[in-house]
Motif scaffolding. Sequence first.
Motif, PDB file in Angstrom:
ATOM      1  N   GLN A   1       0.854  -1.179   0.000  1.00  0.00           N
ATOM      2  CA  GLN A   1       0.000   0.000   0.000  1.00  0.00           C
ATOM      3  C   GLN A   1       0.895   1.236   0.000  1.00  0.00           C
ATOM      4  OE1 GLN A   1      -2.521   0.740   3.455  1.00  0.00           O
ATOM      5  NE2 GLN A   1      -4.153   1.508   2.133  1.00  0.00           N
ATOM      6  N   GLN A   2       0.795   2.011  -1.053  1.00  0.00           N
ATOM      7  CA  GLN A   2       1.680   3.163  -1.199  1.00  0.00           C
ATOM      8  C   GLN A   2       1.318   4.240  -0.185  1.00  0.00           C
ATOM      9  OE1 GLN A   2       0.790   3.447  -5.409  1.00  0.00           O
ATOM     10  NE2 GLN A   2       2.944   3.116  -5.898  1.00  0.00           N
ATOM     11  N   ASN A   3       2.366   4.808   0.431  1.00  0.00           N
ATOM     12  CA  ASN A   3       2.180   5.772   1.506  1.00  0.00           C
ATOM     13  C   ASN A   3       2.454   7.191   1.016  1.00  0.00           C
ATOM     14  OD1 ASN A   3       3.850   7.204   4.114  1.00  0.00           O
ATOM     15  ND2 ASN A   3       1.816   6.365   4.496  1.00  0.00           N
ATOM     16  N   ILE A   4       1.497   8.083   1.218  1.00  0.00           N
ATOM     17  CA  ILE A   4       1.613   9.474   0.808  1.00  0.00           C
ATOM     18  C   ILE A   4       1.771  10.347   2.046  1.00  0.00           C
ATOM     19  CG2 ILE A   4       0.587  11.349  -0.515  1.00  0.00           C
ATOM     20  CD1 ILE A   4       0.966   8.861  -2.182  1.00  0.00           C
ATOM     21  N   LEU A   5       2.776  11.226   2.027  1.00  0.00           N
ATOM     22  CA  LEU A   5       2.937  12.212   3.090  1.00  0.00           C
ATOM     23  C   LEU A   5       2.376  13.544   2.605  1.00  0.00           C
ATOM     24  CD1 LEU A   5       4.038  13.327   5.763  1.00  0.00           C
ATOM     25  CD2 LEU A   5       6.223  13.746   4.582  1.00  0.00           C
ATOM     26  N   ILE A   6       1.381  14.067   3.323  1.00  0.00           N
ATOM     27  CA  ILE A   6       0.821  15.382   3.025  1.00  0.00           C
ATOM     28  C   ILE A   6       1.462  16.396   3.964  1.00  0.00           C
ATOM     29  CG2 ILE A   6      -1.255  16.831   3.011  1.00  0.00           C
ATOM     30  CD1 ILE A   6      -2.902  14.312   2.486  1.00  0.00           C
ATOM     31  N   VAL A   7       2.137  17.386   3.386  1.00  0.00           N
ATOM     32  CA  VAL A   7       2.728  18.459   4.184  1.00  0.00           C
ATOM     33  C   VAL A   7       1.936  19.723   3.871  1.00  0.00           C
ATOM     34  CG1 VAL A   7       4.815  19.721   4.786  1.00  0.00           C
ATOM     35  CG2 VAL A   7       4.984  17.343   3.982  1.00  0.00           C
ATOM     36  N   GLU A   8       1.059  20.098   4.777  1.00  0.00           N
ATOM     37  CA  GLU A   8       0.102  21.191   4.536  1.00  0.00           C
ATOM     38  C   GLU A   8      -0.308  21.784   5.881  1.00  0.00           C
ATOM     39  OE1 GLU A   8      -2.036  23.923   3.581  1.00  0.00           O
ATOM     40  OE2 GLU A   8      -1.685  22.763   1.741  1.00  0.00           O
ATOM     41  N   ASP A   9      -0.129  23.122   6.028  1.00  0.00           N
ATOM     42  CA  ASP A   9      -0.443  23.742   7.318  1.00  0.00           C
ATOM     43  C   ASP A   9      -1.928  24.023   7.499  1.00  0.00           C
ATOM     44  OD1 ASP A   9      -0.156  25.703   5.301  1.00  0.00           O
ATOM     45  OD2 ASP A   9       0.064  27.275   6.812  1.00  0.00           O
TER      46      ASP A   9
ATOM     47  N   SER B   1      10.514   7.005   4.895  1.00  0.00           N
ATOM     48  CA  SER B   1      10.601   6.721   3.455  1.00  0.00           C
ATOM     49  C   SER B   1       9.234   6.614   2.780  1.00  0.00           C
ATOM     50  CB  SER B   1      11.402   5.434   3.211  1.00  0.00           C
ATOM     51  OG  SER B   1      12.699   5.549   3.732  1.00  0.00           O
ATOM     52  N   PRO B   2       8.492   7.696   2.670  1.00  0.00           N
ATOM     53  CA  PRO B   2       7.186   7.652   1.995  1.00  0.00           C
ATOM     54  C   PRO B   2       7.350   7.374   0.505  1.00  0.00           C
ATOM     55  CG  PRO B   2       7.834   9.926   2.378  1.00  0.00           C
ATOM     56  CD  PRO B   2       8.836   9.070   3.090  1.00  0.00           C
ATOM     57  N   ASP B   3       6.263   6.960  -0.148  1.00  0.00           N
ATOM     58  CA  ASP B   3       6.280   6.713  -1.592  1.00  0.00           C
ATOM     59  C   ASP B   3       6.067   7.987  -2.391  1.00  0.00           C
ATOM     60  OD1 ASP B   3       6.538   3.740  -1.774  1.00  0.00           O
ATOM     61  OD2 ASP B   3       4.738   3.855  -0.531  1.00  0.00           O
ATOM     62  N   MET B   4       5.507   9.025  -1.758  1.00  0.00           N
ATOM     63  CA  MET B   4       5.310  10.321  -2.416  1.00  0.00           C
ATOM     64  C   MET B   4       5.071  11.379  -1.351  1.00  0.00           C
ATOM     65  SD  MET B   4       2.516  11.543  -5.276  1.00  0.00           S
ATOM     66  CE  MET B   4       3.344  10.660  -6.582  1.00  0.00           C
ATOM     67  N   ILE B   5       5.449  12.632  -1.691  1.00  0.00           N
ATOM     68  CA  ILE B   5       5.197  13.770  -0.802  1.00  0.00           C
ATOM     69  C   ILE B   5       4.356  14.795  -1.539  1.00  0.00           C
ATOM     70  CG2 ILE B   5       6.204  15.596   0.601  1.00  0.00           C
ATOM     71  CD1 ILE B   5       8.785  13.950   0.721  1.00  0.00           C
ATOM     72  N   LEU B   6       3.243  15.199  -0.930  1.00  0.00           N
ATOM     73  CA  LEU B   6       2.465  16.347  -1.389  1.00  0.00           C
ATOM     74  C   LEU B   6       2.906  17.518  -0.520  1.00  0.00           C
ATOM     75  CD1 LEU B   6      -1.140  14.906  -1.839  1.00  0.00           C
ATOM     76  CD2 LEU B   6       0.392  15.715  -3.630  1.00  0.00           C
ATOM     77  N   LEU B   7       3.631  18.461  -1.114  1.00  0.00           N
ATOM     78  CA  LEU B   7       4.351  19.464  -0.341  1.00  0.00           C
ATOM     79  C   LEU B   7       3.850  20.871  -0.643  1.00  0.00           C
ATOM     80  CD1 LEU B   7       6.731  20.169   1.540  1.00  0.00           C
ATOM     81  CD2 LEU B   7       8.231  20.076  -0.478  1.00  0.00           C
ATOM     82  N   ASP B   8       3.286  21.529   0.357  1.00  0.00           N
ATOM     83  CA  ASP B   8       2.826  22.901   0.185  1.00  0.00           C
ATOM     84  C   ASP B   8       4.032  23.841   0.145  1.00  0.00           C
ATOM     85  OD1 ASP B   8       0.963  24.988  -0.020  1.00  0.00           O
ATOM     86  OD2 ASP B   8       1.073  25.371   2.126  1.00  0.00           O
ATOM     87  N   LEU B   9       3.912  24.902  -0.637  1.00  0.00           N
ATOM     88  CA  LEU B   9       5.019  25.846  -0.777  1.00  0.00           C
ATOM     89  C   LEU B   9       5.173  26.719   0.457  1.00  0.00           C
ATOM     90  CD1 LEU B   9       7.101  26.655  -2.968  1.00  0.00           C
ATOM     91  CD2 LEU B   9       5.507  28.421  -3.690  1.00  0.00           C
ATOM     92  N   MET B  10       4.060  27.197   1.001  1.00  0.00           N
ATOM     93  CA  MET B  10       4.095  28.115   2.137  1.00  0.00           C
ATOM     94  C   MET B  10       3.796  27.354   3.426  1.00  0.00           C
ATOM     95  SD  MET B  10       4.848  31.043   0.859  1.00  0.00           S
ATOM     96  CE  MET B  10       4.399  32.194   2.154  1.00  0.00           C
ATOM     97  N   LEU B  11       4.808  27.217   4.274  1.00  0.00           N
ATOM     98  CA  LEU B  11       4.672  26.455   5.516  1.00  0.00           C
ATOM     99  C   LEU B  11       5.317  27.215   6.671  1.00  0.00           C
ATOM    100  CD1 LEU B  11       5.806  22.989   4.109  1.00  0.00           C
ATOM    101  CD2 LEU B  11       3.500  23.503   4.932  1.00  0.00           C
TER     102      LEU B  11
END
Length: 229
Positions: A4-12, A48-58
């Motif tokens: 199961q692929q793991n996604i990291l959401i980085v969002e404030d 070691s996530p499979d993908m990162i969703l990364l917000d620009l402003m944090l």
Amino acid sequence: MAHQQNILIVEDEVGLAEILRDYLQASGFSVEMIHNGLEVISWVKNNSPDMILLDLMLPGKDGMEICKEVRSFSNVPIIMTTARVEEIDRLLGLELGSDDYVCKPYSPREVVARVKAVMRRMAMISGETPTQITPIKLDQDRFLASIRGEELELTPVEFRMMQTFLDNLGRVFSRSQLMDKAYVDQRVVSDRTMDTHIKNLRKKMQPYFTDSDVIHSVYGVGYKFELPL
């Protein structure tokens, strides 16, 4: 059982992160969330996530700095999210090492589609079995293209554009980027000329994809190519 692929959401914006989490989980991904930029690097190194969703402003550390730092030790796919239109050119140029970007406000369904497209592209690059086999075949030696076994008559410029799209499913290209790929003699043509090439390519492909348009216009930026899920 498949991984199961793991996604990291980085969002404030916690509410927005939770909405994305719900949509991604509904599509079969496992999801983790981080809301402060200072926590990201150590978490990625340890998990070691499979993908990162990364917000620009944090808060703490911005997405650009995080992306550059992650790229110093990992090739994990990164999709940047931003509401800052002035940064689009930098993101498109991949100066940060990101794999794609999404502009806010966005549809959660669009984000899920982008995630799947980048995952497919990475699977093809790594030699893994992709989740979707493209019906489009290109013979680079003879400059021949076919869809489901039927020959597709393309000009050399259209062929190179198609090759660029297929090698980068889901990635957004500006007109100037497509121009560089399509014209090997480095000639400069107008945006209107590139739009005409896109129009002709769409027309030639339309009979094979009657239920959807595979070449999507991205307002104010350019084009991306996505096959139906």
